[in-house]
Design a protein around this motif. Structure first.
Motif, PDB file in Angstrom:
ATOM      1  N   LEU A  46      45.580 -18.185  70.402  1.00 22.49           N
ATOM      2  CA  LEU A  46      45.425 -18.244  68.953  1.00 22.49           C
ATOM      3  C   LEU A  46      44.424 -19.349  68.664  1.00 22.49           C
ATOM      4  O   LEU A  46      44.588 -20.485  69.114  1.00 22.49           O
ATOM      5  CB  LEU A  46      46.755 -18.557  68.266  1.00 22.49           C
ATOM      6  CG  LEU A  46      47.810 -17.460  68.307  1.00 22.49           C
ATOM      7  CD1 LEU A  46      49.126 -17.986  67.750  1.00 22.49           C
ATOM      8  CD2 LEU A  46      47.360 -16.249  67.514  1.00 22.49           C
ATOM      9  N   ASN A  47      43.379 -19.016  67.922  1.00 17.53           N
ATOM     10  CA  ASN A  47      42.310 -19.961  67.636  1.00 17.53           C
ATOM     11  C   ASN A  47      42.129 -20.050  66.128  1.00 17.53           C
ATOM     12  O   ASN A  47      41.661 -19.102  65.502  1.00 17.53           O
ATOM     13  CB  ASN A  47      41.021 -19.498  68.315  1.00 17.53           C
ATOM     14  CG  ASN A  47      39.893 -20.497  68.191  1.00 17.53           C
ATOM     15  OD1 ASN A  47      39.996 -21.484  67.485  1.00 17.53           O
ATOM     16  ND2 ASN A  47      38.810 -20.227  68.885  1.00 17.53           N
ATOM     17  N   GLN A  48      42.504 -21.180  65.560  1.00 21.93           N
ATOM     18  CA  GLN A  48      42.348 -21.379  64.117  1.00 21.93           C
ATOM     19  C   GLN A  48      41.045 -22.137  63.892  1.00 21.93           C
ATOM     20  O   GLN A  48      40.978 -23.349  64.022  1.00 21.93           O
ATOM     21  CB  GLN A  48      43.524 -22.138  63.524  1.00 21.93           C
ATOM     22  CG  GLN A  48      43.494 -22.165  62.020  1.00 21.93           C
ATOM     23  CD  GLN A  48      44.758 -22.757  61.430  1.00 21.93           C
ATOM     24  OE1 GLN A  48      45.621 -23.240  62.118  1.00 21.93           O
ATOM     25  NE2 GLN A  48      44.836 -22.706  60.125  1.00 21.93           N
ATOM     26  N   LYS A  49      39.982 -21.381  63.550  1.00 21.55           N
ATOM     27  CA  LYS A  49      38.657 -21.973  63.398  1.00 21.55           C
ATOM     28  C   LYS A  49      38.470 -22.667  62.058  1.00 21.55           C
ATOM     29  O   LYS A  49      37.858 -23.704  61.972  1.00 21.55           O
ATOM     30  CB  LYS A  49      37.579 -20.911  63.573  1.00 21.55           C
ATOM     31  CG  LYS A  49      37.477 -20.407  64.985  1.00 21.55           C
ATOM     32  CD  LYS A  49      36.265 -19.571  65.165  1.00 21.55           C
ATOM     33  CE  LYS A  49      36.096 -19.283  66.652  1.00 21.55           C
ATOM     34  NZ  LYS A  49      34.829 -18.708  66.973  1.00 21.55           N
ATOM     35  N   LEU A  55      52.641 -18.843  64.257  1.00 23.30           N
ATOM     36  CA  LEU A  55      52.586 -19.676  65.458  1.00 23.30           C
ATOM     37  C   LEU A  55      53.995 -19.918  66.000  1.00 23.30           C
ATOM     38  O   LEU A  55      54.229 -19.817  67.209  1.00 23.30           O
ATOM     39  CB  LEU A  55      51.891 -21.005  65.158  1.00 23.30           C
ATOM     40  CG  LEU A  55      51.752 -21.977  66.327  1.00 23.30           C
ATOM     41  CD1 LEU A  55      50.970 -21.351  67.473  1.00 23.30           C
ATOM     42  CD2 LEU A  55      51.074 -23.261  65.850  1.00 23.30           C
ATOM     43  N   GLY A  56      54.956 -20.188  65.120  1.00 21.46           N
ATOM     44  CA  GLY A  56      56.343 -20.389  65.533  1.00 21.46           C
ATOM     45  C   GLY A  56      56.915 -19.168  66.237  1.00 21.46           C
ATOM     46  O   GLY A  56      57.614 -19.291  67.246  1.00 21.46           O
ATOM     47  N   VAL A  85      44.508 -23.248  69.782  1.00 18.60           N
ATOM     48  CA  VAL A  85      43.369 -24.122  69.572  1.00 18.60           C
ATOM     49  C   VAL A  85      43.124 -24.233  68.074  1.00 18.60           C
ATOM     50  O   VAL A  85      43.001 -23.226  67.380  1.00 18.60           O
ATOM     51  CB  VAL A  85      42.087 -23.571  70.261  1.00 18.60           C
ATOM     52  CG1 VAL A  85      40.903 -24.479  70.003  1.00 18.60           C
ATOM     53  CG2 VAL A  85      42.322 -23.366  71.737  1.00 18.60           C
ATOM     54  N   LYS A  86      43.068 -25.466  67.605  1.00 19.34           N
ATOM     55  CA  LYS A  86      42.769 -25.690  66.183  1.00 19.34           C
ATOM     56  C   LYS A  86      41.489 -26.497  66.133  1.00 19.34           C
ATOM     57  O   LYS A  86      41.401 -27.591  66.670  1.00 19.34           O
ATOM     58  CB  LYS A  86      43.909 -26.437  65.508  1.00 19.34           C
ATOM     59  CG  LYS A  86      43.735 -26.556  64.022  1.00 19.34           C
ATOM     60  CD  LYS A  86      44.977 -27.112  63.372  1.00 19.34           C
ATOM     61  CE  LYS A  86      44.783 -27.125  61.867  1.00 19.34           C
ATOM     62  NZ  LYS A  86      46.020 -27.532  61.185  1.00 19.34           N
ATOM     63  N   GLU A 117      42.093 -16.384  64.850  1.00 20.29           N
ATOM     64  CA  GLU A 117      41.749 -15.315  65.778  1.00 20.29           C
ATOM     65  C   GLU A 117      42.842 -15.181  66.832  1.00 20.29           C
ATOM     66  O   GLU A 117      43.503 -16.152  67.186  1.00 20.29           O
ATOM     67  CB  GLU A 117      40.423 -15.627  66.469  1.00 20.29           C
ATOM     68  CG  GLU A 117      39.247 -15.675  65.524  1.00 20.29           C
ATOM     69  CD  GLU A 117      37.962 -16.067  66.229  1.00 20.29           C
ATOM     70  OE1 GLU A 117      38.001 -16.542  67.385  1.00 20.29           O
ATOM     71  OE2 GLU A 117      36.898 -15.903  65.601  1.00 20.29           O
ATOM     72  N   LEU A 118      42.998 -13.969  67.331  1.00 19.30           N
ATOM     73  CA  LEU A 118      43.976 -13.666  68.372  1.00 19.30           C
ATOM     74  C   LEU A 118      43.271 -13.006  69.544  1.00 19.30           C
ATOM     75  O   LEU A 118      42.430 -12.122  69.357  1.00 19.30           O
ATOM     76  CB  LEU A 118      45.042 -12.704  67.820  1.00 19.30           C
ATOM     77  CG  LEU A 118      46.011 -12.082  68.824  1.00 19.30           C
ATOM     78  CD1 LEU A 118      46.970 -13.142  69.370  1.00 19.30           C
ATOM     79  CD2 LEU A 118      46.778 -10.938  68.194  1.00 19.30           C
TER      80      LEU A 118
END
Length: 105
Positions: free
Chosen positions: A56-59, A89-90, A103-104, A65-66
């Motif tokens: 999981l990428n929180q840009k 996320l939980g 990733v944030k 994004e997944l």
């Protein structure tokens, strides 16, 4: 819980799917109204035993994004902007903790 996800299906092509996490499984169900005429989109079911990793990428504040890498292949998509990312996320941590990378940035 279910979440709206635009799943990549080709070069610069996406289709909306509903993502459901439950019982160590990811289910991706295409939205019926988006199935191309003469085409077919099938439900995708990915079991925990088939998952290699989940990213999981929180840009940005409203974009997550997944990426799912499994024995069957890889799946990439972007969640709808109104998605509750903390809740999502939980759930991913609860179901797939050891396989999840967040990733944030």
């Amino acid at each position: 819980m279910s979440y709206l996800l635009k799943l990549k299906s080709g070069f610069f092509k996406t289709h909306p799917y509903i993502l459901i996490l439950a019982k160590k499984q990811i289910r991706l169900t295409p939205l019926i109204q988006d199935i191309p005429e003469g085409g077919e989109l099938n439900q995708i079911v990915i079991n925990d035993s088939d998952i290699i990793s989940i990213s999981l990428n929180q840009k940005k504040a409203k974009v997550m994004e997944l990426e799912i890498f499994s024995q069957q292949g890889s799946y990439q998509g972007v969640f709808a902007p109104n998605t509750n990312f903390e809740e999502l996320l939980g759930l991913f941590i609860e179901e797939f903790g050891r396989k999840l990378y967040f990733v944030k940035g």
